[in-house]
Design an enzyme around this catalytic site. Structure first.
Site, mmCIF file in Angstrom:
data_model
loop_
_atom_site.group_PDB
_atom_site.id
_atom_site.type_symbol
_atom_site.label_atom_id
_atom_site.label_comp_id
_atom_site.label_asym_id
_atom_site.label_seq_id
_atom_site.Cartn_x
_atom_site.Cartn_y
_atom_site.Cartn_z
ATOM 1 C CB CYS A 272 -0.950 0.103 1.339
ATOM 2 S SG CYS A 272 -2.075 -1.224 0.971
HETATM 3 N N1 LIG Z 1 -2.662 -5.736 1.691
HETATM 4 C C1 LIG Z 1 -3.157 -4.765 2.530
HETATM 5 O O1 LIG Z 1 -2.883 -4.346 3.278
HETATM 6 C C2 LIG Z 1 -4.229 -3.782 1.381
HETATM 7 C C3 LIG Z 1 -4.955 -2.763 2.396
HETATM 8 C C4 LIG Z 1 -5.829 -2.064 1.710
HETATM 9 C C5 LIG Z 1 -5.920 -2.065 0.472
HETATM 10 N N2 LIG Z 1 -5.383 -2.786 -0.102
HETATM 11 C C6 LIG Z 1 -5.540 -3.018 -1.673
HETATM 12 O O2 LIG Z 1 -6.380 -4.420 -2.177
HETATM 13 C C7 LIG Z 1 -6.148 -4.628 -3.139
HETATM 14 C C8 LIG Z 1 -5.790 -6.158 -3.128
HETATM 15 O O3 LIG Z 1 -4.770 -6.184 -2.412
HETATM 16 P P1 LIG Z 1 -4.192 -7.718 -1.569
HETATM 17 O O4 LIG Z 1 -3.253 -7.211 -0.755
HETATM 18 O O5 LIG Z 1 -5.529 -8.455 -1.103
HETATM 19 O O6 LIG Z 1 -3.688 -8.368 -2.992
HETATM 20 P P2 LIG Z 1 -3.163 -9.894 -3.021
HETATM 21 O O7 LIG Z 1 -2.056 -9.858 -4.043
HETATM 22 O O8 LIG Z 1 -2.774 -10.671 -1.738
HETATM 23 O O9 LIG Z 1 -4.319 -10.823 -3.638
HETATM 24 C C9 LIG Z 1 -5.038 -10.235 -4.898
HETATM 25 C C10 LIG Z 1 -5.514 -11.837 -5.329
HETATM 26 O O10 LIG Z 1 -6.344 -11.257 -6.577
HETATM 27 C C11 LIG Z 1 -6.087 -12.631 -7.624
HETATM 28 N N3 LIG Z 1 -6.440 -12.031 -8.795
HETATM 29 C C12 LIG Z 1 -5.740 -11.282 -9.460
HETATM 30 N N4 LIG Z 1 -6.155 -11.075 -10.859
HETATM 31 C C13 LIG Z 1 -7.451 -11.760 -10.842
HETATM 32 C C14 LIG Z 1 -8.429 -11.802 -11.660
HETATM 33 N N5 LIG Z 1 -8.640 -11.211 -12.552
HETATM 34 N N6 LIG Z 1 -9.831 -12.449 -10.862
HETATM 35 C C15 LIG Z 1 -9.720 -13.048 -9.799
HETATM 36 N N7 LIG Z 1 -8.725 -12.778 -8.975
HETATM 37 C C16 LIG Z 1 -7.507 -12.481 -9.470
HETATM 38 C C17 LIG Z 1 -4.727 -12.797 -7.187
HETATM 39 O O11 LIG Z 1 -4.324 -14.198 -7.561
HETATM 40 C C18 LIG Z 1 -4.631 -12.598 -5.716
HETATM 41 O O12 LIG Z 1 -4.965 -14.064 -4.937
HETATM 42 C C19 LIG Z 1 -5.090 -3.885 -3.750
HETATM 43 O O13 LIG Z 1 -5.633 -2.667 -4.594
HETATM 44 C C20 LIG Z 1 -4.522 -3.280 -2.525
HETATM 45 O O14 LIG Z 1 -3.860 -1.948 -2.810
HETATM 46 C C21 LIG Z 1 -4.361 -3.932 0.456
#
Ligand SMILES: NC(=O)c1ccc[n+]([C@@H]2O[C@H](COP(=O)([O-])OP(=O)(O)OC[C@H]3O[C@@H](n4cnc5c(N)ncnc54)[C@H](O)[C@@H]3O)[C@@H](O)[C@H]2O)c1
Length: 433
Positions: A272
């Protein structure tokens, strides 16, 4: 269209899908399932789907027993098949939003997930984007794509943005008790999204548009990035003045108003804080404006690994050692304490710079058994007295709660502490940030 969804939310008969089962999506899916919705988690990663269907959680914030209980009661299931969206009433998109090598936003995952939703979009469906992104994405990218089906937003289907705010590893705040912002394309969209999240989350805060909701998230994370940049620079300033920055921060934090405690460190990490502000500055560049605070904070924060490596050089120099051939033990490789996420971690940069200077690098990290860097795989070494004694320099990059500062100080020959784990210990062999 809106009324039937409201009723389904109230009676918990709403069928929910979460697309993207990572740090955000898996806990979100479980939160919705825990309040009685039937939830289907969708991911393109077959391995994650298989693990989740076996009740094996791969995300520390959600326990396998919680997952198994939800599987047992048939409140949750997982699939790679997007056709399930035909039967879904509300879908949350939680796919990654990384940066390209050029530091420009990579919204290809959002686009691909949106295309899947579009293929199965049907009247009455609520679609919510949760991935962090630049202001305008919901209006400019998702809306035209979904309306190309001939369905009209706010009438036939509903579209909103709701930023995820999870703080991995935080024992006090999880998805259900962290207030949730929602902003819809139309008032009807906002109202529905508010009702949907309100069923599972203690407090929902509606805002006037999807753009406001997108900007809220970027303000929150830019606020952190800028303040961390400021305090990192204060650490550098304090060093030049021979003043202990940690003591200064602790004393300043006694002020009950107008000051917020941020800590310096080896640099930003995680998915993030190092990434999100660039989404905003990129958007501003398209409008011919430079987001100066973001750029400056990024400059200071991204220089911190180099600053730490210089400090390791000074520490080695005190022992008449050079980097070349010195054994450097890195304690902790994740971007923050007690988590298992190495994405964007400054430890990777520090290790790369040490290797480039021909140091022999060892590392320890309880949750990260191996680390692939520069076509080489490194393996976590169990911390022992002999390992600490053997290292020319022990570098504390992450202050995990399982590191015993007194023991490390007793055994190590020289310590570079980037997190103030050694607070209260004054010893010439400690080089603190
Ligand atoms: N990790 C954090 O602390 C956090 C906090 C707030 C916001 N976010 C935001 O949330 C979003 C997700 O982050 P995350 O940390 O969960 O990511 P992550 O990489 O842990 O998980 C994302 C998942 O999406 C899947 N994916 C990718 N493309 C796909 C598709 N077309 N269809 C279905 N699944 C698909 C991937 O395989 C993966 O399992 C990002 O935008 C991030 O900036 C993350």
């Amino acid at each position: 269209m809106q009324r039937p969804l409201q009723e389904k939310i109230a009676t918990r008969s709403l069928r929910v899908a979460v697309i993207g089962l990572g740090y955000v999506g898996l806990p979100l899916a479980a939160t919705f399932a825990e309040v009685g919705f039937h939830v289907t988690g969708i991911d393109i990663d077959q391995q994650k789907v298989d693990l989740a269907n076996r009740g094996e959680s791969y995300i520390p914030d959600i326990s396998s027993s919680t997952l198994q209980a939800l599987l047992d009661t048939k409140h949750i299931n997982f699939t790679t098949d997007f056709a399930i969206l035909n039967d879904i009433d509300a879908v949350s998109i939680c796919v990654p939003t990384p940066l390209r090598k050029t530091r420009d936003p990579d919204i290809s995952y959002i686009i691909s997930a949106t295309q899947q939703v579009k293929e199965h979009l049907h009247p009455g469906q609520l679609v919510i984007l949760e991935s962090t992104t630049y202001p305008g994405t919901t209006d400019e990218v998702l809306l035209p794509e979904l309306e190309a089906t001939g369905l009209k937003v706010g009438v036939d289907f509903f579209l909103a943005f709701s930023p995820e705010r999870i703080d991995p590893g935080n024992p006090d705040f999880a998805t259900h008790n962290t207030p949730k912002i929602v902003g819809g394309i139309t008032p009807a969209c906002t109202e529905l999204a508010q009702a949907f999240y309100g069923a599972a989350i203690e407090k929902v805060v509606p805002v006037s548009s999807a753009g406001v909701a997108e900007m809220v998230k970027l303000l929150e994370n830019t606020f952190r990035a800028v303040n961390i940049g400021l305090v990192n620079e204060i650490a550098i300033i304090c060093e030049k003045l021979s003043i202990d920055v940690w003591e200064v921060i602790d004393a300043a934090a006694t002020k009950p108003f107008g000051f917020m405690r941020f800590l310096p460190g080896p640099g930003l990490g995680g998915h993030c804080i190092p990434v999100d502000p660039h989404y905003l500055s990129w958007k501003l560049k398209t409008l011919d404006y430079t987001a100066r605070f973001i750029e400056l904070a990024a400059e200071v924060n991204s220089s911190m690994p180099h600053y730490v490596v210089n400090k390791i050089g000074e520490a080695l120099n005190e022992q008449r050692r050079s980097f070349n051939g010195a054994t450097v033990l890195v304690l902790g490789v994740t971007y923050k304490r007690n988590v298992g996420d190495v994405r964007e971690s400054p430890a990777l940069d520090i290790i790369s710079q040490l290797l480039a200077r021909k140091a022999i690098v060892l590392y320890n990290h309880e949750y990260i058994p191996s680390l692939a860097l520069h076509n080489e795989t490194f393996y976590s070494q169990p911390v022992s007295s002999s390992l600490l004694q053997a290292a020319d320099c022990v570098v504390i990059v992450t202050d995990h709660s399982y590191y015993d500062a007194s023991w490390i100080i007793r055994e190590a020959r020289c310590i570079v502490d980037t997190r103030n784990l050694t607070q209260g210990h004054n010893d010439e062999k400690i080089f603190r940030l």
